[in-house]
Design an enzyme around this catalytic site. Structure first.
Site, PDB file in Angstrom:
ATOM      1  N   GLU A 141      11.507  13.101  -0.507  1.00  0.00           N
ATOM      2  CA  GLU A 141      12.299  11.881  -0.646  1.00  0.00           C
ATOM      3  C   GLU A 141      13.245  12.029  -1.832  1.00  0.00           C
ATOM      4  O   GLU A 141      12.819  12.435  -2.911  1.00  0.00           O
ATOM      5  CB  GLU A 141      11.347  10.692  -0.875  1.00  0.00           C
ATOM      6  CG  GLU A 141      12.089   9.403  -1.210  1.00  0.00           C
ATOM      7  CD  GLU A 141      11.171   8.256  -1.648  1.00  0.00           C
ATOM      8  OE1 GLU A 141       9.926   8.382  -1.532  1.00  0.00           O
ATOM      9  OE2 GLU A 141      11.714   7.237  -2.130  1.00  0.00           O
ATOM     10  N   ASP A 148      25.381   7.515  -5.232  1.00  0.00           N
ATOM     11  CA  ASP A 148      25.148   7.630  -6.679  1.00  0.00           C
ATOM     12  C   ASP A 148      25.658   8.994  -7.149  1.00  0.00           C
ATOM     13  O   ASP A 148      25.465   9.996  -6.457  1.00  0.00           O
ATOM     14  CB  ASP A 148      23.643   7.590  -7.014  1.00  0.00           C
ATOM     15  CG  ASP A 148      22.979   6.280  -6.643  1.00  0.00           C
ATOM     16  OD1 ASP A 148      23.702   5.312  -6.347  1.00  0.00           O
ATOM     17  OD2 ASP A 148      21.727   6.234  -6.649  1.00  0.00           O
ATOM     18  N   LYS A 190      28.025  -2.145  10.069  1.00  0.00           N
ATOM     19  CA  LYS A 190      29.035  -1.479   9.231  1.00  0.00           C
ATOM     20  C   LYS A 190      28.464  -0.830   7.963  1.00  0.00           C
ATOM     21  O   LYS A 190      28.800   0.321   7.663  1.00  0.00           O
ATOM     22  CB  LYS A 190      30.151  -2.481   8.878  1.00  0.00           C
ATOM     23  CG  LYS A 190      31.437  -1.843   8.401  1.00  0.00           C
ATOM     24  CD  LYS A 190      32.278  -1.267   9.521  1.00  0.00           C
ATOM     25  CE  LYS A 190      33.088  -2.337  10.228  1.00  0.00           C
ATOM     26  NZ  LYS A 190      33.812  -1.848  11.392  1.00  0.00           N
ATOM     27  N   PRO A 191      27.584  -1.532   7.217  1.00  0.00           N
ATOM     28  CA  PRO A 191      27.050  -0.865   6.015  1.00  0.00           C
ATOM     29  C   PRO A 191      26.367   0.459   6.349  1.00  0.00           C
ATOM     30  O   PRO A 191      26.504   1.441   5.616  1.00  0.00           O
ATOM     31  CB  PRO A 191      26.044  -1.880   5.459  1.00  0.00           C
ATOM     32  CG  PRO A 191      26.467  -3.192   6.009  1.00  0.00           C
ATOM     33  CD  PRO A 191      27.068  -2.906   7.354  1.00  0.00           C
ATOM     34  N   CYS A 382      -9.243   1.097 -18.318  1.00  0.00           N
ATOM     35  CA  CYS A 382      -8.654   1.792 -19.467  1.00  0.00           C
ATOM     36  C   CYS A 382      -8.497   0.827 -20.648  1.00  0.00           C
ATOM     37  O   CYS A 382      -9.502   0.473 -21.256  1.00  0.00           O
ATOM     38  CB  CYS A 382      -7.344   2.472 -19.064  1.00  0.00           C
ATOM     39  SG  CYS A 382      -6.959   3.842 -20.181  1.00  0.00           S
ATOM     40  N   HIS A 508      -8.717   5.638 -14.683  1.00  0.00           N
ATOM     41  CA  HIS A 508      -7.874   4.833 -13.789  1.00  0.00           C
ATOM     42  C   HIS A 508      -8.334   5.042 -12.349  1.00  0.00           C
ATOM     43  O   HIS A 508      -7.737   5.821 -11.604  1.00  0.00           O
ATOM     44  CB  HIS A 508      -6.414   5.266 -13.911  1.00  0.00           C
ATOM     45  CG  HIS A 508      -5.785   4.857 -15.189  1.00  0.00           C
ATOM     46  ND1 HIS A 508      -5.048   3.697 -15.324  1.00  0.00           N
ATOM     47  CD2 HIS A 508      -5.794   5.447 -16.404  1.00  0.00           C
ATOM     48  CE1 HIS A 508      -4.625   3.595 -16.577  1.00  0.00           C
ATOM     49  NE2 HIS A 508      -5.057   4.637 -17.261  1.00  0.00           N
ATOM     50  N   GLU A 510      -7.939   3.280  -9.886  1.00  0.00           N
ATOM     51  CA  GLU A 510      -6.963   2.795  -8.894  1.00  0.00           C
ATOM     52  C   GLU A 510      -6.159   3.924  -8.249  1.00  0.00           C
ATOM     53  O   GLU A 510      -5.703   3.805  -7.123  1.00  0.00           O
ATOM     54  CB  GLU A 510      -6.018   1.759  -9.521  1.00  0.00           C
ATOM     55  CG  GLU A 510      -5.025   2.267 -10.571  1.00  0.00           C
ATOM     56  CD  GLU A 510      -5.576   2.307 -11.995  1.00  0.00           C
ATOM     57  OE1 GLU A 510      -6.815   2.360 -12.159  1.00  0.00           O
ATOM     58  OE2 GLU A 510      -4.765   2.305 -12.944  1.00  0.00           O
TER      59      GLU A 510
END
Ligand code: GLN
Length: 539
Positions: A141, A148, A190-191, A382, A508, A510
């Site tokens: 990705e 940009d 269009k975009p 943490c 952590h 998660e």
């Protein structure tokens, strides 16, 4: 031979490229392919570790201790893979490599330029990741939006990749917005056309357009997009908003994307295994119970700042057959003098989030105190664990003014202090205790019940630890140390035995939760929260 899929985004930022990439990965994983996801980020920071969560969202930590963009979290959760240091490449990292090589004299006599030196380094990292992970498919990705300035070298590199490895081994995906405007909500293509024109100027013609849209795309709109953007009609994929992000891969599969990719890349044809994923999406959409988890943090105004915690809680709802409503609470509010009972009224469980620096700390401590005293299920992560230790030291052990050296270097009782290996470290980039470390779980504790094993590994990102000078005192007053580093030097987990669920972890957890493999600590918290809610409703 590794195949390469490149994902770009157009029209607007925050269009959901990360979820699109992750979902594409799940589509391929459902067909049994090994997938290596990669994020190419145009910013100049070497990694995301030094960025403010307000601006950039959560910093995701990999097993091998890289501090990365939060999109890697989506990849891990959807694809059920573990990313590595090589799964995240930034402009800063690329330039660092090129400049190091230049200084060493690797290009002696040459002029070092964006093309070919920077683009070669980008291509090298893409190919290396595929080789390292022996991936059938690398899905890369590209951060930012086409147009940009700063993403140009990455786009040039992926353009060259098709020439290098062949048409049949590369695919370009472009995630775009198809908005509806005007009083009748007319669908506008269009975009998307302009975004594709932008890409084609660079030399990339997309094979697939993922069209984010509020309402279904009529066939004539798809045909128009196909014609103007030179993308086969099968490659125009409608992507509507869905109830849960985990439904996206199923939608992609249903729209024929899996077959298209397999055919186009000449991958082996295998039927997709959709059962596990369909089941978990069904539970997410129609659970029996709901429960509300309060989560205290200090960057709560950015919804992405605690992305992995949010998702881990949602995953934990699945085995508990419960929809989790996460209520993020800014830690400052607990310092306003308002009664914490009122603020936490209506939550069935509490998470105190990780963080850095002193702001909002006293609020976190107040929230922990309320959870400890009222029997509210609690998970401290943490910094949240460190706050739980401070709260316990102050209010149970009577160590008035106990604190972390991070917040008060002159605290009378520095119950949390700097890790020895951190002493003298002044540089901020990638200098914390980072990545996966083993931990021994103490037999007979709640942690041991939850994990069901005595040796675990979890990912870390911190500079401070529980001060061993206070270990005895804390234990004497009833704090259970349930997890320690294998050399017993570091306290990794704490809990309180008489409490329905009170767990703090220096790690952590998660980061390791997946929808199909929820993390035991979050699962335990949610189970305790659902139980508490059910009991309250019976009463
Ligand atoms: N600031 C604390 C430390 O460095 C906690 C870090 C965190 O919560 N990730 O130890």
């Amino acid at each position: 031979m590794t195949k390469f899929i490149f994902v770009t985004g157009g029209v607007v930022s925050s269009i959901g490229k990360g979820i699109a990439t992750a979902s594409l990965g799940r589509v391929l994983r459902n067909r049994g392919f090994t997938v290596a996801p990669l994020k190419l980020d145009p910013y100049i920071n070497v990694d995301a570790g030094t960025m403010n969560p307000y601006q950039h969202g959560e910093v995701f930590v990999t097993e091998d201790g890289a501090e990365t963009d939060l999109d890697l979290g989506h990849y891990e959760r959807f694809m059920d893979v573990s990313c590595t240091r090589g799964s995240s490449v930034t402009t800063g990292k690329v330039y660092q490599k090129v400049i190091e090589a230049e200084r060493k004299g690797d290009y002696l006599g040459g002029t070092v330029q964006v093309i070919p030196h920077v683009t070669n380094e980008i291509k090298r990292s893409i190919i290396q990741l595929g080789a390292e992970q022996e991936a059938d498919v690398v899905i890369a990705e590209i951060g930012g939006t086409v147009g940009d300035i700063e993403s140009l070298p990455f786009l040039e590199a992926i353009r060259q990749m098709r020439k290098d490895v062949g048409y049949e081994n590369t695919m370009y995906f472009h995630v775009t917005l198809v908005p509806q405007v005007g009083p009748w909500g007319e669908i506008k293509t269009k975009p998307t056309q302009h975004s594709v024109i932008n890409l084609r100027e660079i030399g990339i013609t997309p094979d697939v357009l993922i069209c984010r849209s509020e309402s279904p795309l009529p066939e004539d709109v798809k045909e128009k997009i196909s014609l103007f953007c030179d993308v086969p009609i099968r490659g125009v994929i409608e992507s509507l908003n869905v109830e849960t992000i985990y439904e996206v891969p199923l939608k992609y599969e249903a729209s024929g994307l899996g077959d298209l990719v397999v055919e186009r890349l000449g991958l082996e044809e295998r039927p997709p295994q959709l059962e596990e994923w369909t089941k978990l999406v069904h539970t997410l959409k129609e659970p029996t119970y709901t429960c509300r988890i309060g989560a205290v943090g200090k960057y709560t105004s950015n919804g992405d700042a605690y992305k992995s915690i949010n998702e881990a809680l949602i995953h934990a709802g699945i085995p508990n057959d419960a929809r989790i409503e996460v209520e993020w609470l800014e830690s400052d509010i607990f310092e306003s003098g308002e009664d914490p009972i009122g603020l936490l009224d209506g939550v069935d469980g509490l998470v105190v989030a990780p963080g850095f620096g002193g702001r909002g700390i006293e609020g976190k401590i107040e929230a922990v105190r309320h959870a400890r005293e009222s029997g509210l299920p609690f998970l401290g992560i943490c910094l949240g664990m460190q706050m739980a230790v401070i709260e316990f030291a102050r209010n149970v052990c009577g160590l008035v003014g106990a604190n972390s050296e991070e917040m008060n270097p002159d605290a009378p009782y520095p119950v949390i202090h700097l890790l020895p290996e951190q002493k003298g470290v002044t540089s901020k980039g990638a200098t914390m205790r980072l990545g996966s470390y083993p931990c021994n779980i103490v037999h007979g504790t709640l942690a041991s019940d939850l994990y069901g094993t005595s040796r675990i590994t979890e990912r870390h990102r911190h500079r401070y630890e529980v001060n061993n000078d206070f270990r005895e005192k804390l234990i004497e007053h009833g704090l259970v140390i349930s997890g320690v580093s294998p050399d017993y030097r570091l306290v990794e987990m704490v809990e309180i035995a008489e409490h329905p669920f009170f767990v703090g972890t220096q790690a952590h957890p998660e980061f390791k939760s997946r929808p199909n493999r929820p993390h035991p600590l979050f699962q335990g918290l949610v189970e305790a929260a659902v139980t508490r809610k059910l009991k309250a409703s019976v009463r």
